[in-house]
Enzyme design. Structure first.
Site, PDB file in Angstrom:
ATOM      1  CB  SER A 120      35.004  44.601  41.635  1.00 12.88           C
ATOM      2  OG  SER A 120      34.910  43.110  42.084  1.00 12.88           O
ATOM      3  CG  HIS A 141      39.019  42.653  38.042  1.00 12.22           C
ATOM      4  ND1 HIS A 141      37.986  43.130  37.393  1.00 12.22           N
ATOM      5  CD2 HIS A 141      38.101  41.993  39.183  1.00 12.22           C
ATOM      6  CE1 HIS A 141      36.907  42.903  37.605  1.00 12.22           C
ATOM      7  NE2 HIS A 141      36.816  42.355  38.650  1.00 12.22           N
ATOM      8  CD  GLU A 153      39.294  45.302  33.977  1.00 12.64           C
ATOM      9  OE1 GLU A 153      38.620  44.793  34.874  1.00 12.64           O
ATOM     10  OE2 GLU A 153      38.932  46.368  33.603  1.00 12.64           O
ATOM     11  CG  ASN A 191      33.302  45.346  37.862  1.00  6.26           C
ATOM     12  OD1 ASN A 191      32.510  44.625  37.201  1.00  6.26           O
ATOM     13  ND2 ASN A 191      34.314  44.825  38.629  1.00  6.26           N
TER      14      ASN A 191
HETATM   15  P1  NAI Z   1      33.182  36.720  49.256  1.00  3.63           P
HETATM   16  O1  NAI Z   1      32.322  37.214  50.187  1.00  3.63           O
HETATM   17  O2  NAI Z   1      32.760  35.311  48.500  1.00  3.63           O
HETATM   18  O3  NAI Z   1      34.532  36.180  50.032  1.00  3.63           O
HETATM   19  C1  NAI Z   1      35.107  37.109  50.949  1.00  3.63           C
HETATM   20  C2  NAI Z   1      36.309  36.220  51.851  1.00  3.63           C
HETATM   21  O4  NAI Z   1      37.055  37.066  52.480  1.00  3.63           O
HETATM   22  C3  NAI Z   1      35.426  35.549  52.889  1.00  3.63           C
HETATM   23  O5  NAI Z   1      35.435  34.122  52.951  1.00  3.63           O
HETATM   24  C4  NAI Z   1      35.758  36.210  54.243  1.00  3.63           C
HETATM   25  O6  NAI Z   1      35.881  35.426  55.338  1.00  3.63           O
HETATM   26  C5  NAI Z   1      37.114  36.593  53.647  1.00  3.63           C
HETATM   27  N1  NAI Z   1      37.646  37.631  54.517  1.00  3.63           N
HETATM   28  C6  NAI Z   1      37.106  38.932  54.994  1.00  3.63           C
HETATM   29  N2  NAI Z   1      37.738  39.709  55.581  1.00  3.63           N
HETATM   30  C7  NAI Z   1      39.153  38.831  55.785  1.00  3.63           C
HETATM   31  C8  NAI Z   1      40.698  39.279  56.301  1.00  3.63           C
HETATM   32  N3  NAI Z   1      40.636  40.383  56.954  1.00  3.63           N
HETATM   33  N4  NAI Z   1      41.302  38.220  56.031  1.00  3.63           N
HETATM   34  C9  NAI Z   1      41.341  37.239  55.174  1.00  3.63           C
HETATM   35  N5  NAI Z   1      40.025  36.939  54.741  1.00  3.63           N
HETATM   36  C10 NAI Z   1      39.179  37.793  55.043  1.00  3.63           C
HETATM   37  O7  NAI Z   1      33.558  37.765  48.183  1.00  3.63           O
HETATM   38  P2  NAI Z   1      34.117  37.175  46.661  1.00  3.63           P
HETATM   39  O8  NAI Z   1      32.928  37.368  45.814  1.00  3.63           O
HETATM   40  O9  NAI Z   1      34.891  36.059  46.556  1.00  3.63           O
HETATM   41  O10 NAI Z   1      34.896  38.738  46.499  1.00  3.63           O
HETATM   42  C11 NAI Z   1      36.163  38.699  46.917  1.00  3.63           C
HETATM   43  C12 NAI Z   1      36.929  39.767  46.106  1.00  3.63           C
HETATM   44  O11 NAI Z   1      36.849  39.664  44.837  1.00  3.63           O
HETATM   45  C13 NAI Z   1      36.403  41.293  46.256  1.00  3.63           C
HETATM   46  O12 NAI Z   1      37.236  42.258  46.189  1.00  3.63           O
HETATM   47  C14 NAI Z   1      35.343  41.571  45.099  1.00  3.63           C
HETATM   48  O13 NAI Z   1      35.157  42.738  44.619  1.00  3.63           O
HETATM   49  C15 NAI Z   1      36.305  40.860  43.969  1.00  3.63           C
HETATM   50  N6  NAI Z   1      35.460  40.300  42.838  1.00  3.63           N
HETATM   51  C16 NAI Z   1      34.338  39.546  42.914  1.00  3.63           C
HETATM   52  C17 NAI Z   1      33.630  39.251  41.785  1.00  3.63           C
HETATM   53  C18 NAI Z   1      32.203  38.396  41.943  1.00  3.63           C
HETATM   54  O14 NAI Z   1      31.570  38.163  40.876  1.00  3.63           O
HETATM   55  N7  NAI Z   1      31.956  38.129  42.948  1.00  3.63           N
HETATM   56  C19 NAI Z   1      34.371  39.131  40.401  1.00  3.63           C
HETATM   57  C20 NAI Z   1      35.641  39.492  40.552  1.00  3.63           C
HETATM   58  C21 NAI Z   1      36.129  40.274  41.484  1.00  3.63           C
END
Ligand code: NAI
Length: 292
Positions: A120, A141, A153, A191
């Protein structure tokens, strides 16, 4: 221009499962890796549930769902990306985590494979620099929820080459998305504008300008936003919102980006929003009740 025919996804959280969902429906084989096996199982269940909802709305057929689910494989081993054309990282929004992921990933990839981060806010150029292929590294993104939101994005790092940019634009179109291109500055376009607005809403709560419901109602009915800013923060994840503010604050050195202490407190409490069942609202109640 290289064509992307298979996708790898690292991180099976809310974004990773959404990217897997739209990619599999678009006909691409998807390999999904997470450090947590329960996270992978939960992601598969979420994808199946969300596809069921799309069937209910007649957006897809049961046959399309069955074929799409068959295209998704899961693993806890990065070696499963050996033949993948394009790997997108959607792991936790922490730069150290992402750097370690990319460093560990590169030896498993075929030489021509392209890489992206769904970050993000974190610098695409800096993440690209830890890989062996900065010219084939890009920001892709997606917005949350991925199956619903139209925008991707696309962020060009300083080294990103033209074929990678064009291949990723074509992939976004194949997934049914529109793109907006951003240069690589902290938090990019969406963002840079959205999360300071959310942070300001948390300040309004912190300073007692309004309570949770008043702030959300004001912005929904007064600014025609589909969700109030605090409701939206819960939806995005308060940890992600805080990380974005920290990236803006560190990267642009301007006090207007100071994360609100109340946002920090919620994150420290583990009240991260919908994903933990509690944030500005308590989701164990129906309808969700404000927590302050
Ligand atoms: P989340 O917390 O739901 O999921 C993250 C996942 O990554 C978890 O399942 C975790 O076990 C896994 N993980 C952590 N370390 C790891 C590793 N070393 N190897 C493999 N897997 C690993 O987070 P979310 O919301 O899905 O966000 C993920 C990315 O997407 C972040 O970079 C966030 O900034 C970005 N993002 C999030 C948005 C949102 O609305 N939540 C929107 C757009 C982008």
């Amino acid at each position: 221009m290289p064509e992307i025919r298979s996708i790898g996804i690292i991180g099976a959280g809310q974004m990773g499962n959404g990217i897997a969902h739209v990619s599999a429906l678009a006909g691409l084989p998807v390999a999904m890796v997470d450090i947590s096996r329960p996270a992978l199982d939960k992601a598969l269940a979420t994808i199946a549930r969300n596809m069921e909802r799309q069937i209910g709305r007649k957006l897809i057929t049961p046959e399309q769902r069955d074929e799409a689910l068959e295209r998704i494989t899961t693993s806890t081993d990065l070696a499963s990306f050996g033949t993948t054309d394009f790997v997108i990282e959607a792991a936790t929004e922490k730069e150290e985590v992402k750097r370690e992921v990319f460093k560990a990933l590169c030896p498993h990839l075929k030489p021509e494979a392209m890489l992206a981060s769904n970050t993000s806010s974190i610098s695409i150029t800096r993440l690209a620099a830890v890989t062996d292929r900065p010219e084939r590294f890009i920001g892709m993104h997606f917005m949350n929820p991925v199956p619903v939101m139209k925008l991707v994005e696309v962020i060009r790092g300083i080294a990103t080459d033209e074929p990678t940019y064009r291949a990723v634009e074509a992939l976004a179109r194949k997934l049914g998305k529109m793109t907006a291109t951003a240069q690589d500055f902290p938090a990019f376009i969406v963002n840079r504008i959205l999360v300071p607005m959310i942070n300001e809403a948390v300040y309004a709560l912190y300073e007692g300008v309004g309570d949770i419901r008043s702030i959300d109602t004001a912005m929904k009915l007064g600014a025609n936003h589909p969700m109030g800013p605090l409701e939206l923060a819960d939806f995005i994840g308060l940890d992600t919102c805080l990380s974005v503010m920290q990236v803006l604050y560190d990267g642009l050195s301007d006090s207007k980006y100071r994360p609100c202490p109340l946002l920090v407190k919620y994150v420290e409490a583990g009240w991260l929003g919908r994903k933990t069942g509690k944030g500005f609202y308590d989701y164990s109640q129906d309808p969700p009740a404000p927590t302050r």
